[in-house]
Design a protein around this motif. Structure first.
Motif, PDB file in Angstrom:
ATOM      1  N   LEU A 137      -9.697  -6.383   6.615  1.00 30.29           N
ATOM      2  CA  LEU A 137      -9.042  -6.432   7.924  1.00 30.29           C
ATOM      3  C   LEU A 137      -7.517  -6.356   7.827  1.00 30.29           C
ATOM      4  CD1 LEU A 137     -11.270  -9.073   9.733  1.00 30.29           C
ATOM      5  CD2 LEU A 137     -11.269  -6.594  10.027  1.00 30.29           C
ATOM      6  N   GLY A 138      -6.985  -6.258   6.585  1.00 28.36           N
ATOM      7  CA  GLY A 138      -5.541  -6.098   6.444  1.00 28.36           C
ATOM      8  C   GLY A 138      -4.744  -7.374   6.641  1.00 28.36           C
ATOM      9  N   ILE A 139      -5.348  -8.525   6.315  1.00 28.87           N
ATOM     10  CA  ILE A 139      -4.627  -9.792   6.416  1.00 28.87           C
ATOM     11  C   ILE A 139      -4.106 -10.138   5.026  1.00 28.87           C
ATOM     12  CG2 ILE A 139      -4.869 -12.255   6.911  1.00 28.87           C
ATOM     13  CD1 ILE A 139      -7.117 -11.252   8.915  1.00 28.87           C
ATOM     14  N   ASN A 140      -2.770  -9.944   4.814  1.00 29.27           N
ATOM     15  CA  ASN A 140      -2.188 -10.112   3.486  1.00 29.27           C
ATOM     16  C   ASN A 140      -1.094 -11.170   3.519  1.00 29.27           C
ATOM     17  OD1 ASN A 140      -2.406  -6.747   3.831  1.00 29.27           O
ATOM     18  ND2 ASN A 140      -3.581  -7.716   2.228  1.00 29.27           N
ATOM     19  N   PRO A 141      -1.055 -12.076   2.530  1.00 32.42           N
ATOM     20  CA  PRO A 141      -2.129 -12.318   1.567  1.00 32.42           C
ATOM     21  C   PRO A 141      -3.332 -12.947   2.262  1.00 32.42           C
ATOM     22  CG  PRO A 141      -0.083 -13.489   0.972  1.00 32.42           C
ATOM     23  CD  PRO A 141       0.076 -12.963   2.348  1.00 32.42           C
TER      24      PRO A 141
ATOM     25  N   GLY B 164     -16.772   4.544  -1.750  1.00 40.45           N
ATOM     26  CA  GLY B 164     -15.564   5.187  -2.253  1.00 40.45           C
ATOM     27  C   GLY B 164     -14.502   5.320  -1.176  1.00 40.45           C
ATOM     28  N   GLY B 165     -14.937   5.681   0.036  1.00 41.44           N
ATOM     29  CA  GLY B 165     -13.981   5.830   1.136  1.00 41.44           C
ATOM     30  C   GLY B 165     -13.360   4.506   1.547  1.00 41.44           C
ATOM     31  N   ILE B 166     -14.151   3.432   1.482  1.00 39.81           N
ATOM     32  CA  ILE B 166     -13.602   2.114   1.808  1.00 39.81           C
ATOM     33  C   ILE B 166     -12.537   1.724   0.793  1.00 39.81           C
ATOM     34  CG2 ILE B 166     -14.200  -0.349   1.907  1.00 39.81           C
ATOM     35  CD1 ILE B 166     -16.833   0.458   3.242  1.00 39.81           C
ATOM     36  N   LEU B 167     -12.836   1.978  -0.483  1.00 40.28           N
ATOM     37  CA  LEU B 167     -11.871   1.700  -1.547  1.00 40.28           C
ATOM     38  C   LEU B 167     -10.580   2.488  -1.309  1.00 40.28           C
ATOM     39  CD1 LEU B 167     -11.954  -0.026  -4.074  1.00 40.28           C
ATOM     40  CD2 LEU B 167     -12.828   1.916  -5.345  1.00 40.28           C
ATOM     41  N   ARG B 168     -10.725   3.775  -0.961  1.00 35.13           N
ATOM     42  CA  ARG B 168      -9.561   4.621  -0.665  1.00 35.13           C
ATOM     43  C   ARG B 168      -8.725   4.028   0.464  1.00 35.13           C
ATOM     44  NH1 ARG B 168     -11.688   9.341   2.426  1.00 35.13           N
ATOM     45  NH2 ARG B 168     -11.664   7.695   3.995  1.00 35.13           N
ATOM     46  N   ASP B 169      -9.389   3.592   1.537  1.00 34.49           N
ATOM     47  CA  ASP B 169      -8.652   3.045   2.676  1.00 34.49           C
ATOM     48  C   ASP B 169      -7.962   1.739   2.329  1.00 34.49           C
ATOM     49  OD1 ASP B 169      -9.528   5.231   4.014  1.00 34.49           O
ATOM     50  OD2 ASP B 169     -10.929   4.189   5.321  1.00 34.49           O
ATOM     51  N   ILE B 170      -8.613   0.907   1.479  1.00 33.92           N
ATOM     52  CA  ILE B 170      -7.971  -0.334   1.045  1.00 33.92           C
ATOM     53  C   ILE B 170      -6.702  -0.014   0.255  1.00 33.92           C
ATOM     54  CG2 ILE B 170      -8.205  -2.296  -0.541  1.00 33.92           C
ATOM     55  CD1 ILE B 170     -11.140  -2.486   0.299  1.00 33.92           C
ATOM     56  N   LEU B 171      -6.785   0.980  -0.644  1.00 36.36           N
ATOM     57  CA  LEU B 171      -5.621   1.326  -1.467  1.00 36.36           C
ATOM     58  C   LEU B 171      -4.484   1.879  -0.618  1.00 36.36           C
ATOM     59  CD1 LEU B 171      -7.377   2.998  -4.537  1.00 36.36           C
ATOM     60  CD2 LEU B 171      -6.188   0.807  -4.495  1.00 36.36           C
ATOM     61  N   LEU B 172      -4.825   2.631   0.442  1.00 35.65           N
ATOM     62  CA  LEU B 172      -3.795   3.242   1.273  1.00 35.65           C
ATOM     63  C   LEU B 172      -3.378   2.363   2.452  1.00 35.65           C
ATOM     64  CD1 LEU B 172      -5.025   6.949   1.259  1.00 35.65           C
ATOM     65  CD2 LEU B 172      -3.129   5.952  -0.012  1.00 35.65           C
ATOM     66  N   GLY B 173      -4.004   1.177   2.574  1.00 38.40           N
ATOM     67  CA  GLY B 173      -3.578   0.249   3.624  1.00 38.40           C
ATOM     68  C   GLY B 173      -4.084   0.609   5.013  1.00 38.40           C
ATOM     69  N   ILE B 174      -5.253   1.259   5.081  1.00 37.05           N
ATOM     70  CA  ILE B 174      -5.842   1.582   6.382  1.00 37.05           C
ATOM     71  C   ILE B 174      -6.859   0.488   6.702  1.00 37.05           C
ATOM     72  CG2 ILE B 174      -7.282   3.250   7.610  1.00 37.05           C
ATOM     73  CD1 ILE B 174      -5.888   5.345   5.669  1.00 37.05           C
ATOM     74  N   ASN B 175      -6.488  -0.402   7.640  1.00 33.80           N
ATOM     75  CA  ASN B 175      -7.334  -1.560   7.937  1.00 33.80           C
ATOM     76  C   ASN B 175      -7.723  -1.579   9.398  1.00 33.80           C
ATOM     77  OD1 ASN B 175      -4.879  -2.849   5.989  1.00 33.80           O
ATOM     78  ND2 ASN B 175      -6.958  -2.924   5.218  1.00 33.80           N
ATOM     79  N   PRO B 176      -8.988  -1.868   9.699  1.00 26.99           N
ATOM     80  CA  PRO B 176     -10.109  -1.879   8.769  1.00 26.99           C
ATOM     81  C   PRO B 176     -10.413  -0.465   8.290  1.00 26.99           C
ATOM     82  CG  PRO B 176     -10.736  -2.770  10.946  1.00 26.99           C
ATOM     83  CD  PRO B 176      -9.392  -2.179  11.076  1.00 26.99           C
ATOM     84  N   PRO B 177     -11.083  -0.327   7.135  1.00 25.35           N
ATOM     85  CA  PRO B 177     -11.443   1.004   6.621  1.00 25.35           C
ATOM     86  C   PRO B 177     -12.221   1.820   7.655  1.00 25.35           C
ATOM     87  CG  PRO B 177     -11.833  -0.671   4.961  1.00 25.35           C
ATOM     88  CD  PRO B 177     -11.484  -1.402   6.228  1.00 25.35           C
TER      89      PRO B 177
ATOM     90  N   ASN C 120       0.832  -1.206   0.000  1.00 23.23           N
ATOM     91  CA  ASN C 120       0.000   0.000   0.000  1.00 23.23           C
ATOM     92  C   ASN C 120       0.863   1.250   0.000  1.00 23.23           C
ATOM     93  OD1 ASN C 120      -1.507  -2.010   2.287  1.00 23.23           O
ATOM     94  ND2 ASN C 120      -2.664  -1.420   0.483  1.00 23.23           N
ATOM     95  N   PRO C 121       0.521   2.261  -0.815  1.00 22.84           N
ATOM     96  CA  PRO C 121      -0.435   2.164  -1.924  1.00 22.84           C
ATOM     97  C   PRO C 121       0.121   1.277  -3.034  1.00 22.84           C
ATOM     98  CG  PRO C 121       0.244   4.457  -1.500  1.00 22.84           C
ATOM     99  CD  PRO C 121       1.139   3.591  -0.724  1.00 22.84           C
ATOM    100  N   PRO C 122      -0.758   0.722  -3.883  1.00 26.45           N
ATOM    101  CA  PRO C 122      -0.294  -0.112  -4.989  1.00 26.45           C
ATOM    102  C   PRO C 122       0.744   0.620  -5.852  1.00 26.45           C
ATOM    103  CG  PRO C 122      -2.663  -0.266  -4.764  1.00 26.45           C
ATOM    104  CD  PRO C 122      -2.222   0.804  -3.817  1.00 26.45           C
TER     105      PRO C 122
END
Lengths: 211, 211, 211
Positions: free
Chosen positions: C54-58, B46-59, A57-59
């Motif tokens: 939840l940020g569990i990768n992979p 959209g915000g969840i997608l943003r958090d996934i891309l930036l590695g903020i877990n959980p969103p 992250n980010p990709p």
């Protein structure tokens, strides 16, 4: 030297997928930005999905600008010169096959290089290769071709497993990417031109006694 | 004070998108929960997608309940009072434009505030803004409007880049979000009302000699 | 003992969803690999989505091979023996309900077990349960049933909240998964067989004075 070849293989995959996505966008009569969005999403979408799965992250493609630049450039070329491109029949399939092969092998080899287990590498390579095309097909609202085209997912899977195994034994990411990618491309194009298909389910009626 | 304004801008974006999503759900005749699911997914997707891309877990939106509460409340209002809302024509486009503008600017400004590079911020802002609408359109199985509507993605992109640059130079997240957001909203609404379009590809036939 | 029961509940959920996905693939006349891809995506897709959130990768299912093996095995059984399965009417709904219940309760209980707050656990459980089916429906290009089927998302939500609350009070992941899962399965199947529906929006015309 190896690094340069590896980078060239990566850009070739992004470019090939971006062109295939932009051609689909043109066929759906999208406007300039629509063609760029579909082309770029197809070009870098699989890699973004790979990075999300591996927790990067980010990709990479959202940080390292040459990836997006190559994808946008490929889309623009298609937008302005597509009559010349579409005149050459089957070009969409050929570009898609190159993207498929390069991404599946590259993704799998790269996952092994960061010490992921074999199963994860094969999954990640296959998903990287298929992901861009699924994004493209969902964006233009058609059934993702991965499920219906001739040996499409099989080719990606074969390229990924070949590249992952080669990496395990030689640790040479360029060799693994090139051989696995070539295998997937050849398998996909041959099965396309010959019309090879996997078996389909027996129709449910066949289990009845008579018509 | 700045923090309060920023929070209000965020909630306004979630509410605007949730209303636009719920209106689409009502038009597709979904039931109560269907309307809430589409509305809430559009509002916080959209915000969840943003958090996934930036590695903020959980969103954030899955942890901080006011986000989901605002999205659900907006959906409920639409479900029970939609005849009054839909009577006002073009309201769906207006709410969607507000969500688009607030999310693109907010997402980009926020990415800069956590030290992401400019390119990443612009990508993340644009994806945050477009993501909710894509989720909404995929859920009801229509071609995502982002690819076909008047200057839709262009407006999000303009808002994101403006907000990201303002953040770089002023480090004022409220100013950057407000100015970038306002620009995107105005651009989207003007292009909608004037019917502005980007160029579409030349038809392939045009390259032929005659019919 | 508890661990074994928990693992069995997880595999049962993956198997149930994989069978429901493969049945959909067969009905859409996909080839062998298409049926496996849709079946496996449905079986492990929700869990992958949960792990990404939840940020569990992979994601676990890309590392731990039994999950994918169970999903592929279920898909193969459907491919080769589907006439016998489809002869039993409503089987698709029953398998889907088991996947829905097991995943919603399991996902929520597991999120509590790693100290996520209640809201996050309920969201994650519901998304885990719904995610696999949404992936399946998007792949075959139909409107995701979650938005239109009888009390579908309500059942997942009820199972997730029950399991999360039980975990909070008893910290027994097997008990929470079993009770929450059973509740969701019963609620879904009863509402299916009785045709229970949530209210739909008042038609916009109803607000007019007369026809």
């Amino acid at each position: 030297m190896g690094e340069i070849i590896y980078a060239v293989l990566q850009f070739a995959g992004i470019l090939a997928f971006a062109i295939s996505g932009a051609l689909v966008g043109v066929r759906h009569n999208l406007d300039l930005l629509g063609v760029i969005v579909v082309g770029a999403s197809t070009g870098i979408g699989g890699g973004i999905l790979r990075d999300i799965l591996l927790g990067i992250n980010p990709p990479t493609s959202l940080v390292y600008w040459p990836n997006a630049a190559v994808a946008v450039a490929g889309s623009l070329v298609v937008f302005f010169f597509h009559p010349k491109i579409t005149r050459l029949r089957h070009f969409e399939v050929v570009f898609d096959a190159f993207g498929l092969g390069l991404f599946s092998a590259n993704g799998a080899a790269w996952a092994i290089s960061i010490s992921e287990p074999l199963l994860t590498a094969v999954f990640v390579g296959t998903i990287t290769a298929i992901g861009g095309g699924v994004v493209r097909d969902v964006l233009v609202n058609t059934v993702p071709g991965v499920l219906t085209r001739e040996l499409y997912a099989v080719s990606a899977f074969a390229g990924a497993i070949t590249a992952a195994l080669l990496m395990k034994f030689t640790a040479d990411i360029v060799l693994a990417s090139a051989v696995g990618g070539a295998l997937a491309i050849v398998l996909r194009l041959v099965s396309y031109s010959r019309g090879w298909q996997l078996p389909v389910p027996r129709p449910a009626e066949a289990s009845g006694v008579s018509s």
